[in-house]
Design an enzyme around this catalytic site. Sequence first.
Site, PDB file in Angstrom:
ATOM      1  N   ASP A  14      40.879  64.233  42.902  1.00  0.00           N
ATOM      2  CA  ASP A  14      40.179  65.460  42.856  1.00  0.00           C
ATOM      3  C   ASP A  14      40.951  65.894  41.220  1.00  0.00           C
ATOM      4  O   ASP A  14      40.804  67.621  41.820  1.00  0.00           O
ATOM      5  CB  ASP A  14      41.106  65.805  44.082  1.00  0.00           C
ATOM      6  CG  ASP A  14      40.573  66.352  45.602  1.00  0.00           C
ATOM      7  OD1 ASP A  14      39.460  65.685  45.165  1.00  0.00           O
ATOM      8  OD2 ASP A  14      41.843  66.097  46.441  1.00  0.00           O
ATOM      9  N   LYS A  17      37.115  65.202  37.905  1.00  0.00           N
ATOM     10  CA  LYS A  17      36.530  64.038  36.880  1.00  0.00           C
ATOM     11  C   LYS A  17      35.382  64.884  37.506  1.00  0.00           C
ATOM     12  O   LYS A  17      34.234  64.589  36.151  1.00  0.00           O
ATOM     13  CB  LYS A  17      36.355  62.962  37.393  1.00  0.00           C
ATOM     14  CG  LYS A  17      37.734  62.443  38.109  1.00  0.00           C
ATOM     15  CD  LYS A  17      37.882  61.123  38.536  1.00  0.00           C
ATOM     16  CE  LYS A  17      38.223  60.863  40.383  1.00  0.00           C
ATOM     17  NZ  LYS A  17      39.190  61.522  41.129  1.00  0.00           N
ATOM     18  N   GLY A  41      34.440  63.187  46.551  1.00  0.00           N
ATOM     19  CA  GLY A  41      33.093  64.427  46.391  1.00  0.00           C
ATOM     20  C   GLY A  41      33.138  65.265  45.205  1.00  0.00           C
ATOM     21  O   GLY A  41      33.870  64.871  44.827  1.00  0.00           O
ATOM     22  N   HIS A  42      31.884  65.397  44.489  1.00  0.00           N
ATOM     23  CA  HIS A  42      31.463  65.837  43.609  1.00  0.00           C
ATOM     24  C   HIS A  42      30.157  66.318  43.553  1.00  0.00           C
ATOM     25  O   HIS A  42      29.120  66.530  43.970  1.00  0.00           O
ATOM     26  CB  HIS A  42      31.175  64.847  42.172  1.00  0.00           C
ATOM     27  CG  HIS A  42      30.765  64.904  40.998  1.00  0.00           C
ATOM     28  ND1 HIS A  42      29.914  64.353  40.743  1.00  0.00           N
ATOM     29  CD2 HIS A  42      30.855  65.949  40.244  1.00  0.00           C
ATOM     30  CE1 HIS A  42      29.524  65.335  39.745  1.00  0.00           C
ATOM     31  NE2 HIS A  42      30.026  66.229  39.196  1.00  0.00           N
ATOM     32  N   GLN A 225      38.647  58.872  43.877  1.00  0.00           N
ATOM     33  CA  GLN A 225      39.728  59.078  43.864  1.00  0.00           C
ATOM     34  C   GLN A 225      40.397  59.166  42.931  1.00  0.00           C
ATOM     35  O   GLN A 225      40.174  59.893  41.836  1.00  0.00           O
ATOM     36  CB  GLN A 225      40.008  58.204  44.638  1.00  0.00           C
ATOM     37  CG  GLN A 225      39.404  58.367  46.636  1.00  0.00           C
ATOM     38  CD  GLN A 225      38.287  57.719  46.515  1.00  0.00           C
ATOM     39  OE1 GLN A 225      37.690  56.396  46.044  1.00  0.00           O
ATOM     40  NE2 GLN A 225      37.444  57.932  46.902  1.00  0.00           N
TER      41      GLN A 225
HETATM   42  P1  IMP Z   1      40.257  56.843  52.473  1.00  0.00           P
HETATM   43  O1  IMP Z   1      39.929  56.326  51.174  1.00  0.00           O
HETATM   44  O2  IMP Z   1      39.547  57.994  53.415  1.00  0.00           O
HETATM   45  O3  IMP Z   1      40.732  56.083  53.778  1.00  0.00           O
HETATM   46  O4  IMP Z   1      41.682  57.853  53.261  1.00  0.00           O
HETATM   47  C1  IMP Z   1      43.091  57.011  51.767  1.00  0.00           C
HETATM   48  C2  IMP Z   1      43.187  58.668  51.734  1.00  0.00           C
HETATM   49  O5  IMP Z   1      43.297  59.039  50.212  1.00  0.00           O
HETATM   50  C3  IMP Z   1      43.420  59.780  51.784  1.00  0.00           C
HETATM   51  O6  IMP Z   1      45.491  60.059  52.036  1.00  0.00           O
HETATM   52  C4  IMP Z   1      42.471  61.031  51.667  1.00  0.00           C
HETATM   53  O7  IMP Z   1      43.273  61.963  51.724  1.00  0.00           O
HETATM   54  C5  IMP Z   1      42.723  60.403  50.297  1.00  0.00           C
HETATM   55  N1  IMP Z   1      41.335  60.294  49.394  1.00  0.00           N
HETATM   56  C6  IMP Z   1      40.669  59.870  50.088  1.00  0.00           C
HETATM   57  N2  IMP Z   1      38.859  59.656  49.024  1.00  0.00           N
HETATM   58  C7  IMP Z   1      39.922  61.444  48.565  1.00  0.00           C
HETATM   59  C8  IMP Z   1      39.252  61.838  46.869  1.00  0.00           C
HETATM   60  O8  IMP Z   1      37.974  61.425  46.636  1.00  0.00           O
HETATM   61  N3  IMP Z   1      39.680  62.581  46.637  1.00  0.00           N
HETATM   62  C9  IMP Z   1      41.316  62.822  47.727  1.00  0.00           C
HETATM   63  N4  IMP Z   1      41.753  62.351  48.277  1.00  0.00           N
HETATM   64  C10 IMP Z   1      40.944  61.076  48.760  1.00  0.00           C
END
Ligand code: IMP
Length: 422
Positions: A14, A17, A41-42, A225
């Site tokens: 977040d 990017k 999420g973009h 991420q």
């Molecule tokens: P997962 O990727 O859904 O398995 O989540 C694992 C961890 O990564 C959790 O703490 C999520 O909140 C975090 N996470 C996954 N995708 C994002 C993102 O796009 N932005 C911020 N945190 C993320």
Amino acid sequence: MGKNIVILGSQWGDEGKGKIVDLLTERVQGVVRFQGGHNAGHTLVVDGKKTVLHLLPSGILHPGVSCMIGNGVVLSLAELQKEITLLEDSGVAVRSQLKISGACPLLMPYHVALDLARETKRGMRLIGTTGRGIGPAYEDKVARRSIRFADLLDVDHFSELLKENLEYHNFMLKNYFMTSTFDYAAVYEETLTLGNNLLSMIADVPQLIATHRRRGDSLLFEGAQGTFLDIDHGTYPYVTSSNTTAGGACTGSGLGPRYINYILGITKAYTTRVGSGPFPTELIGPLGDALVELGQEFGATTGRRRRCGWFDAVAMRRASEINSLSGLCITKLDVLDTFDTIQIAVAYEEGRQTIDGRTPIKPIYEEMPGWKTSIVGIDSWSKLPEKAKAYVKRIENLLEVPVAMVSTGPDRRNTIELAPIF
Ligand code: IMP
């Protein structure tokens, strides 16, 4: 000669990017996603309409820019179809621009069920995943049982793989998680219907990347991420299941490591994280609440409130090392406009260098004066207040990485470019 630029998050995701990829896409011929899935999420604005992209490379809104989904991405066909339909309805010619690697592991409906069931079972120790099935999809990849996109080209082979997968996962869902199972015929039908609609975009992405390189084109490799969510280098187990760090750009796309020309690390002027896990500089109380409010820190994918804290130069030094950052882009500097003083974590107590997740960490802070004036929209270094410049320069000195860009607002124009990236 063309350039291959990697853009990645250097904190917990977040970092903003999306805006930077969008901005730099004007200078490239292609954009490649290399890891993650629709957990990302973009946010984009198309003709005044806000669209949140999760799987599609951000270059998709720039006509003529080739967009590639690399093998490192776990692909939900249903989500991809949704995004394509949404954009097509707004007049974007997605299909002519998009290519998808046949080696992408498919993210299937049972992965979502497994993700949710697992989080429930972990109770208080939950990871706080996005609930999109990301972890289970990557587990199947590593276990060598994934159904990959190209497997849909051979219906009998796909059918066999699906049976094997369902036998295994249904057993777990029923007997271990005590939850409902999936019907073979329904999943088979749904997947093939979606697949038939999307398979025309299948491609050999490493070959496409090589062709672009030979042609002298520039490409952006768009990370999702952030560094500390990396499965290997992040705050394990509170991480995502892919390699979010620079090496992932190569393994997740087929780009040869020697062909990377620049690695741009995006960092907020402070720190945020969603989900559980260690966060040394987290602010709990009014200061943290202020950052949430001022920075509008709510997730683009799940809408969850983000945890907020001061800039952590110790973690960022690690991020800069692991990613071999060529330059930094500091985003959301304007969010700090109203603070009397701003803190930077410059060390951890007892000289610790890493966040291991088991032992609490106490950061040692350095305080800097706030600039107490709005810098929203400022687009040149000379117009920044001296105290804001000092803050940026202090970050640069602490990390020993040049600051190439500073973002002072959500609009593309709200950007200061300090050093050339191309
Ligand atoms: P997962 O990727 O859904 O398995 O989540 C694992 C961890 O990564 C959790 O703490 C999520 O909140 C975090 N996470 C996954 N995708 C994002 C993102 O796009 N932005 C911020 N945190 C993320």
